[in-house]
Design an enzyme around this catalytic site. Structure first.
Site, PDB file in Angstrom:
ATOM      1  N   ASP A   1      -1.284  -0.597   6.008  1.00 53.04           N
ATOM      2  CA  ASP A   1      -1.489   0.023   7.323  1.00 53.04           C
ATOM      3  C   ASP A   1      -2.956   0.126   7.709  1.00 53.04           C
ATOM      4  OD1 ASP A   1      -1.965   2.104   5.325  1.00 53.04           O
ATOM      5  OD2 ASP A   1      -2.117   3.463   7.037  1.00 53.04           O
TER       6      ASP A   1
ATOM      7  N   ASP B   1       0.871  -1.170   0.000  1.00 49.01           N
ATOM      8  CA  ASP B   1       0.000   0.000   0.000  1.00 49.01           C
ATOM      9  C   ASP B   1       0.918   1.234   0.000  1.00 49.01           C
ATOM     10  OD1 ASP B   1      -2.312   1.726   0.632  1.00 49.01           O
ATOM     11  OD2 ASP B   1      -1.341   1.853   2.595  1.00 49.01           O
TER      12      ASP B   1
ATOM     13  N   ASP C   1      -0.062   5.132   0.901  1.00 47.91           N
ATOM     14  CA  ASP C   1      -0.262   6.126   1.969  1.00 47.91           C
ATOM     15  C   ASP C   1      -0.331   5.460   3.341  1.00 47.91           C
ATOM     16  OD1 ASP C   1      -0.534   8.586   0.409  1.00 47.91           O
ATOM     17  OD2 ASP C   1      -2.382   7.704  -0.375  1.00 47.91           O
TER      18      ASP C   1
HETATM   19 MG   LIG Z   1      -2.705   3.096   3.666  1.00 49.87          MG
END
Ligand SMILES: [Mg+2]
Length: 232
Positions: A177, A19, A21
């Site tokens: 995240d 991923d 961001d």
């Molecule tokens: Mg993310």
């Protein structure tokens, strides 16, 4: 959990999908800032930081619909455009450095012939700008963005990069995240590892039963090294 972080040699790790961001790039503060600014600019209620961090990781359209359930298509479009303008251009918005350890982790994986890919809810324009700014564009064999595929947790983005890389799911790992990354990975049948330096708390991530959970990328690299020593 029986799935090892590093699959056994005959089925060796071939692809790690990141991923962007909150995983590779420390951008959630800029995202929150621009979501709040966009709401203010178009006269919508401004949501607090906790509510906004909750939906970071979804595509921007899906995020706006979560935040404003009454929103019609025109509102979603206007919000998304105003948000992107801020994110891509505002000079007074928080900066977006890479997290510590990105280069070391990517180098370590590449040295072992592991392919790298990105599956992100950013727009194509946003990702390309970030890849250019960080000099990482050439590191990834495949990238998938939120405006080209259905929003996470739909598995389409992950399936796209696995197809492009020509790697089957048992030999791939997802790193993210947010719970949306972990749910996407589950839907695609790909084991996932969570990092907790991004938007979602360890408690929330643990509910999705990731293969592993690490505070940051440096710890993730340590765990990869350890797993390699154990398979030797
Ligand atoms: Mg993310």
């Amino acid at each position: 959990m029986n799935t090892p972080l590093l699959p056994p040699a005959e089925n060796a790790l071939r692809l790690v999908v990141f991923d962007w961001d909150g995983t590779l790039m420390d951008s959630p503060r800029r995202i929150v800032h621009c979501l709040q600014r966009a709401a203010g600019q178009i006269g919508a209620p401004v949501r607090d930081e906790a509510a906004l961090r909750n939906i970071i990781g979804l595509g921007v359209d899906a995020a706006v619909r979560e935040l404003y359930p009454q929103a019609d298509d025109a509102f979603v479009r206007q919000f998304a455009e105003t948000y992107r303008e801020c994110y891509l251009g505002a000079e007074d918005a928080p900066e977006t450095p890479l997290f510590p350890g990105v280069a070391l982790l990517l180098d370590w994986l590449e040295a072992r012939d592991v392919l790298l890919a990105v599956a992100t809810s950013k727009s194509r324009r946003g990702l390309d700008q970030a890849l250019e700014a960080t000099g990482l564009a050439s590191r990834f064999v495949a990238t998938a963005t939120g405006d080209e595929h259905p929003s996470k947790p739909n598995p389409a983005m992950l399936e796209h990069v696995m197809n492009r890389a020509g790697v089957e799911r048992a030999r791939a790992r997802m790193v993210g995240d947010s719970v949306y990354d972990l749910q996407m990975a589950r839907h695609a049948g790909v084991p996932a590892v969570a990092v907790t330096h991004g938007v979602h708390s360890p408690e929330r991530l643990r509910e999705e039963a990731p293969l592993g959970m690490q505070p940051d990328l440096e710890s993730l690299l340590d765990v990869f090294r350890q797993a390699e020593r154990e398979t030797e």
